[in-house]
Design an enzyme around this catalytic site. Structure first.
Site, PDB file in Angstrom:
ATOM      1  N   GLU A  24       0.833  -1.198   0.000  1.00  0.00           N
ATOM      2  CA  GLU A  24       0.000   0.000   0.000  1.00  0.00           C
ATOM      3  C   GLU A  24       0.869   1.250   0.000  1.00  0.00           C
ATOM      4  O   GLU A  24       1.821   1.302   0.771  1.00  0.00           O
ATOM      5  CB  GLU A  24      -0.922   0.043   1.225  1.00  0.00           C
ATOM      6  CG  GLU A  24      -1.947   1.171   1.087  1.00  0.00           C
ATOM      7  CD  GLU A  24      -2.858   1.324   2.309  1.00  0.00           C
ATOM      8  OE1 GLU A  24      -2.538   0.807   3.391  1.00  0.00           O
ATOM      9  OE2 GLU A  24      -3.887   1.977   2.161  1.00  0.00           O
TER      10      GLU A  24
ATOM     11  N   GLY B 104       3.044   2.638  10.603  1.00  0.00           N
ATOM     12  CA  GLY B 104       2.769   1.926  11.850  1.00  0.00           C
ATOM     13  C   GLY B 104       2.542   0.444  11.615  1.00  0.00           C
ATOM     14  O   GLY B 104       3.198  -0.415  12.213  1.00  0.00           O
ATOM     15  N   ALA B 105       1.599   0.131  10.740  1.00  0.00           N
ATOM     16  CA  ALA B 105       1.266  -1.263  10.491  1.00  0.00           C
ATOM     17  C   ALA B 105       0.424  -1.344   9.228  1.00  0.00           C
ATOM     18  O   ALA B 105      -0.058  -0.334   8.735  1.00  0.00           O
ATOM     19  CB  ALA B 105       0.484  -1.848  11.668  1.00  0.00           C
TER      20      ALA B 105
ATOM     21  N   GLU C 191      -2.585  -3.689   6.989  1.00  0.00           N
ATOM     22  CA  GLU C 191      -3.696  -4.635   7.138  1.00  0.00           C
ATOM     23  C   GLU C 191      -3.790  -5.705   6.055  1.00  0.00           C
ATOM     24  O   GLU C 191      -4.879  -6.230   5.801  1.00  0.00           O
ATOM     25  CB  GLU C 191      -5.000  -3.836   7.156  1.00  0.00           C
ATOM     26  CG  GLU C 191      -5.434  -3.214   5.805  1.00  0.00           C
ATOM     27  CD  GLU C 191      -5.008  -1.765   5.598  1.00  0.00           C
ATOM     28  OE1 GLU C 191      -4.048  -1.315   6.265  1.00  0.00           O
ATOM     29  OE2 GLU C 191      -5.629  -1.079   4.759  1.00  0.00           O
ATOM     30  N   ASN C 192      -2.696  -6.087   5.402  1.00  0.00           N
ATOM     31  CA  ASN C 192      -2.742  -7.142   4.377  1.00  0.00           C
ATOM     32  C   ASN C 192      -3.637  -8.292   4.810  1.00  0.00           C
ATOM     33  O   ASN C 192      -3.564  -8.746   5.941  1.00  0.00           O
ATOM     34  CB  ASN C 192      -1.338  -7.700   4.148  1.00  0.00           C
ATOM     35  CG  ASN C 192      -0.293  -6.623   4.105  1.00  0.00           C
ATOM     36  OD1 ASN C 192      -0.356  -5.730   3.281  1.00  0.00           O
ATOM     37  ND2 ASN C 192       0.649  -6.678   5.039  1.00  0.00           N
TER      38      ASN C 192
ATOM     39  N   HIS D 264      -6.932  -1.500  15.087  1.00  0.00           N
ATOM     40  CA  HIS D 264      -7.083  -0.803  13.797  1.00  0.00           C
ATOM     41  C   HIS D 264      -6.876  -1.761  12.618  1.00  0.00           C
ATOM     42  O   HIS D 264      -7.722  -1.852  11.730  1.00  0.00           O
ATOM     43  CB  HIS D 264      -6.080   0.361  13.743  1.00  0.00           C
ATOM     44  CG  HIS D 264      -6.125   1.166  12.488  1.00  0.00           C
ATOM     45  ND1 HIS D 264      -6.808   2.364  12.405  1.00  0.00           N
ATOM     46  CD2 HIS D 264      -5.592   0.960  11.259  1.00  0.00           C
ATOM     47  CE1 HIS D 264      -6.672   2.844  11.182  1.00  0.00           C
ATOM     48  NE2 HIS D 264      -5.944   2.012  10.459  1.00  0.00           N
ATOM     49  N   GLU D 265      -5.765  -2.473  12.626  1.00  0.00           N
ATOM     50  CA  GLU D 265      -5.493  -3.360  11.483  1.00  0.00           C
ATOM     51  C   GLU D 265      -6.516  -4.492  11.415  1.00  0.00           C
ATOM     52  O   GLU D 265      -6.957  -4.890  10.341  1.00  0.00           O
ATOM     53  CB  GLU D 265      -4.071  -3.920  11.547  1.00  0.00           C
ATOM     54  CG  GLU D 265      -2.961  -2.865  11.657  1.00  0.00           C
ATOM     55  CD  GLU D 265      -3.069  -1.718  10.680  1.00  0.00           C
ATOM     56  OE1 GLU D 265      -3.562  -1.929   9.552  1.00  0.00           O
ATOM     57  OE2 GLU D 265      -2.671  -0.587  11.043  1.00  0.00           O
TER      58      GLU D 265
ATOM     59  N   HIS E 111      -9.720  -3.276   9.870  1.00  0.00           N
ATOM     60  CA  HIS E 111      -9.626  -3.113   8.418  1.00  0.00           C
ATOM     61  C   HIS E 111     -10.124  -4.348   7.663  1.00  0.00           C
ATOM     62  O   HIS E 111     -10.477  -4.257   6.493  1.00  0.00           O
ATOM     63  CB  HIS E 111      -8.168  -2.884   8.001  1.00  0.00           C
ATOM     64  CG  HIS E 111      -7.765  -1.438   7.888  1.00  0.00           C
ATOM     65  ND1 HIS E 111      -8.545  -0.493   7.255  1.00  0.00           N
ATOM     66  CD2 HIS E 111      -6.645  -0.784   8.294  1.00  0.00           C
ATOM     67  CE1 HIS E 111      -7.919   0.674   7.287  1.00  0.00           C
ATOM     68  NE2 HIS E 111      -6.770   0.543   7.921  1.00  0.00           N
TER      69      HIS E 111
ATOM     70  N   GLU F 253      -9.801   4.621   5.935  1.00  0.00           N
ATOM     71  CA  GLU F 253      -8.968   5.047   7.062  1.00  0.00           C
ATOM     72  C   GLU F 253      -9.756   5.845   8.106  1.00  0.00           C
ATOM     73  O   GLU F 253      -9.633   5.603   9.299  1.00  0.00           O
ATOM     74  CB  GLU F 253      -7.739   5.824   6.576  1.00  0.00           C
ATOM     75  CG  GLU F 253      -6.744   4.976   5.776  1.00  0.00           C
ATOM     76  CD  GLU F 253      -6.252   3.729   6.505  1.00  0.00           C
ATOM     77  OE1 GLU F 253      -6.421   3.642   7.739  1.00  0.00           O
ATOM     78  OE2 GLU F 253      -5.700   2.827   5.836  1.00  0.00           O
TER      79      GLU F 253
END
Ligand code: TRP
Ligand code: ZN
Length: 886
Positions: A134, A274-275, A277-278, A310-311, A314, A333
């Site tokens: 991303e 930060g991270a 979400e794959n 959060h991830e 997603h 987001e």
């Protein structure tokens, strides 16, 4: 590999939302074969991609495939080598000339992950190879339609040496694992859900794993796995517990269950953000996974829970329903930040987390909205899609969703979310689709509300109050400052939660024909006109106004009531946010007084009522320790810079220090008490209550340092504590001691922690954040420290990022800091444009500094812009430069 080509201004291409067209081809299936090899000490990976391509009926012409920095070794169409005349290769991709309407394309490219310093596409982190796609990193892995509205079924095979790469992961389910002989092994992964390529992920390398399971509400057992190096496995427990809490919360609050049989998280030290979400395989910056009380602060723990949430969230808002194009990034987001904030509010404390989110919003997003890089949450153009990952898209986006929830209430919002998934599961959609789902489910007309998506800038609401006879009249006028490219703004639809409070602290029952309660019993003013007046009759005395409770709308209230009213609200408003807000305003007024005194070389005296009110708060049985701390906390410099005009480093520093001394001395007795009562009481305990105790205790320690008597205590705490939260704050406080002491403490900390890269980030940050005359010299020294690594984003953010946030030291007189920063930016941009662009925001503040300093900023920026820069850094820096004028 990341050679940045010099580009002239006219050569740079802007992309526009209005130019969106649907893709002419879809890719029903994607097969990727990764083959990791090492030959003569040279590591590389060969990627063979086999794509089924299908033309959208009614379209014609060539097919453009994105591809950057790829070494193409082979290309076949329907199994036959492709003639050189059938395609054109360019810098940024490949054009197939008039391809058939249905065909299979096979390409083989060679990648060298270890040489990839941009950390986009496939890159190396130590012995691990991993991906970040991303928003547009996939085009650095293979030729593809790298856009989110092309969704494909992915099948991935990975082949590598067993010894060096024992773990081979990708999205979805592992359907095959075999030994190939000769020290080689192989895995095959199938993702049952179609996805855009930005959600693709691959990880290969030596990793240990922490395993657990979770059973969903409908009884499905999910394997949970967190991967990191062996030594860090004991630090993964909190992230694992957070993940399980997030899974449960999403089922309870939104009825959303996990949809695969495995959920994997991989922790890495080298990550731009930060991270990520794959699908089924999140990749996390290690600072958001690893924690133990000795090395991580309470804030770190809080962030781990929030970002793991959060991830995870997603998976539905982002993955199951994805984006049509990057201009609509806030669709996923903003919504997912909203969801993680609600999760944290439910896990920790609704009031506390709300106040913290607002502090964060105002410090970063309001500043952005007020500066040269202001943009609407649905932008209309850009140079670099990478630059969309801003606090406007994220945090303001979340506020817009929150306003929707406030207007329709939680049950109404849930119905809207249900409708959103019913309509759009499996689709790539736009922001309007979300707004339509919520408003349709609740039969509301949001045509005016949707201006929040298209207009940048923070709206101002000016308040005028009048009380006559038995009638209280409230007049609200809205306006919005112009922002780059948007001079005139139309009125916003602003939902304001309102309370009128009696002098003894009770909320009046509000009866007014145009005010309605939402389903949670909160009274809302819908401010829609430029100016509206509300009358409340039958009152005995002028009520206290408590407007925009919970910070229901992301606006600036222009309201200057008599200070007695602010003191009354500070002591007893029933809305925690507005109590906090009254305290912030009161402290701001005091600090402004001290800054003015510093400017005129005179002295100021503290209003005793402020101390009295703060002591009352510290003794208020209605508040827990965490909220007490929050309510007495001094506004940060970044937030003061929002409300006070101009910026003069020296006067601000002198004024704020004088205020701190006066406040510390006045509160010293209370602070000593608090410290004695709470220090050490809950060591090792991580509950919200224990965190609150430590927060209040460390605030007290800060006050004692302000009073001039705390440094010995801070040093004792620094040396004896077993918790990083206590050690870090003591370190920060001691950085303000005389330089020799500060250096001694810093070197002690280094000796204790130099083998721990996560804690080392604190070491860079804490020194770069210090407001001391030696800070700049120290930052330059640290940059040359053998442990500092310019290729590692965390250490760059920690040292240079935190230094550029240090308003007092970064915007001090002279301008050497600007020249220094520009020079370092150029080096970073050549390695990693995404990191450079994030740091470039530092110059956004410059329109506020003195004309002499602005001239220095201009010179530094002109120097940078004359050179070759990535589109990422160019976009941010050229906007900053424009704002400084000719
Ligand atoms: N989608 C990620 C998130 O918000 C953001 C992200 C991860 C990102 N890695 C990135 C953005 C790299 C830009 C570049 O959860
Ligand atoms: Zn996100």
């Amino acid at each position: 590999m990341n050679e940045v080509r010099a580009m002239t201004q006219t050569e740079r291409q802007k992309t526009y939302l209005k130019d969106y067209t649907a893709p002419t081809f879809q890719i029903p299936s994607t097969h990727l074969a990764f083959d990791f090899r090492s030959e003569n000490g040279n590591d590389f990976c060969r990627v063979t991609s086999t794509l089924k391509l299908q033309r959208r009926p009614g379209t014609e012409g060539d097919l453009w495939l994105d591809g950057e920095e790829l070494v193409l070794e082979d290309i076949k169409l329907n199994g036959a080598a492709l003639a050189a005349s059938a395609y054109v290769r360019e810098d940024k991709g490949l054009k197939l000339l008039n391809p058939p309407s249905e065909f299979t394309l096979q390409t083989t490219v060679k990648l060298e992950p270890k040489k990839n310093t941009a950390l986009e596409g496939l890159y190396g982190s130590g012995a691990v190879a991993l991906t970040q796609c991303e928003p547009q990193g996939f085009r650095r892995i293979t030729y593809y339609l790298d856009r989110p509205d092309v969704m494909s079924s992915f099948e991935v095979t990975i082949e590598a040496d067993k010894a060096t790469m024992p773990v081979l992961l990708s999205n979805g389910d592992c359907v095959e694992r075999k030994d190939l002989g000769g020290g080689r092994h192989f895995t095959k992964w199938v993702d049952p859900f179609k996805k855009p390529c930005y959600l693709f992920a691959l990880v290969a390398g030596p990793l240990a794993v922490l395993k657990d399971t979770y059973t969903t509400g409908s009884g499905k057992k999910v394997a949970l796995e967190i991967y990191t190096n062996e030594a860090n496995i004991p630090r993964c427990g909190f992230a694992m517990e957070s993940l399980k809490r997030a899974m449960k919360w999403d089922e309870e609050r939104f009825g959303l269950e996990y949809d695969l049989s495995t959920y994997m998280i991989v922790s890495t030290d080298d990550f731009n953000a930060g991270a990520m979400e794959n699908k089924g395989l999140n990749i996390f910056n290690s600072r958001l996974v690893l924690a133990d009380p000795k090395s991580a602060t309470d804030y770190n723990y809080h962030m781990i829970e929030a970002v793991v949430g959060h991830e995870y969230f997603h998976n539905w808002t982002g993955n199951r329903v994805t984006l049509r194009d990057w201009f609509h990034l806030s669709l996923k987001e903003g919504l997912t930040v909203f969801r993680d904030q609600e999760f944290s509010m439910d896990m920790v404390s609704r009031d506390l987390v709300r106040i913290d989110s607002v502090i964060d919003l105002r410090e970063s997003q309001f500043a952005e909205d007020d500066g040269p890089n202001a943009h609407p949450i649905r932008p209309e153009s850009c140079y670099a899609v990478d630059n969309f990952f801003t606090s406007t898209i994220y945090e303001k986006g979340s506020e817009v969703i929150r306003m929707m929830q406030t207007m329709v209430g939680r049950p109404g919002f849930r119905q809207g979310m249900d409708l959103y998934f019913k309509r759009h599961d499996g689709q790539a959609v736009i922001i309007e689709d979300f707004a339509a789902a919520i408003s349709d489910a609740n039969k509301q007309d949001w045509s005016q509300f949707k201006r929040w998506y298209s207009q940048a800038g923070t709206p101002r609401v000016k308040v005028t109050e009048n009380f006559q006879g038995d009638t209280y009249t409230l007049t609200l006028e809205q306006s919005c400052p112009s922002t780059p490219g948007q001079t005139e703004k139309l009125p916003f639809h602003i939902p304001l939660i309102v309370g009128l409070v009696t002098r003894d602290g009770k909320d009046l029952e509000l009866t007014h024909p145009s005010l309605k309660k939402n389903t949670e019993g909160k009274t809302l003013i819908h401010l829609m006109e430029p100016k509206q007046t509300f009358e409340f009759k039958g009152l005995k005395e002028k009520p206290l106004l408590s407007l925009n409770r919970e910070f229901s709308a992301p606006i600036v209230l222009e309201w200057n009531p008599p200070v007695e009213e602010l003191f009354a609200l500070y002591k007893m408003d029933n809305d925690a946010f507005n109590r906090f807000e009254a305290g912030q305003k009161l402290q701001q007024l005091e600090i402004a007084k001290f800054i003015d005194a510093a400017k005129s070389k005179s002295t100021a005296a503290l209003d005793p009522r402020l101390i009295e009110a703060q002591i009352a708060i510290l003794n208020d049985a209605r508040l827990d320790n965490a909220l007490k701390k929050k309510m007495v906390e001094r506004p940060s410099l970044a937030s003061l810079a929002q409300s006070l005009p101009g910026f003069d480093s020296a006067a601000w520093k002198t004024g704020i220090d004088a205020f701190r001394r006066a406040q510390g001395q006045a509160l010293a007795t209370v602070a000593r008490d608090i410290y004695t009562k709470l220090h050490g009481k809950s060591d090792g305990v991580l509950t919200p209550e224990a965190r609150g105790e430590r927060a209040l205790k460390n605030w007290a320690l800060g006050q004692l340092c302000n009073a001039g008597e705390g440094h010995a205590l801070a040093e004792k705490q620094f040396r004896e504590t077993s918790m990083m939260v206590d050690q870090e704050i003591a370190f920060a406080l001691l950085m303000e001691a005389p330089e020799a002491k500060a250096r001694e403490i810093a070197s002690n900390f280094y000796d204790q922690w130099n083998s721990d890269s996560l804690v080392m980030n604190k070491w860079w940050s804490l020194q770069a954040q210090t407001e001391a005359p030696w800070t700049f010299a120290r930052v330059q020294e640290l940059l040359k420290h053998p442990a500092f690594n310019m290729k590692n984003p965390n250490s760059v953010y920690a040292l240079l990022g935190r230094f550029s946030d240090n308003l007092i030291e970064f915007h001090a007189k002279g301008g050497e800091t600007y020249r220094f920063f520009a020079q370092e930016l150029k080096k970073i941009d050549a390695l990693n444009p995404q990191v450079a662009a994030r740091l470039s925001g530092a110059f956004d503040f410059c329109p506020r500094v003195s004309p002499a300093l602005q001239a220095e900023a201009k010179k530094a920026l002109d120097g940078l812009l004359a050179d070759k820069l990535s589109p990422n850094a160019f976009e941010i820096l050229s906007n900053a430069r424009k704002a400084l004028g000719a």
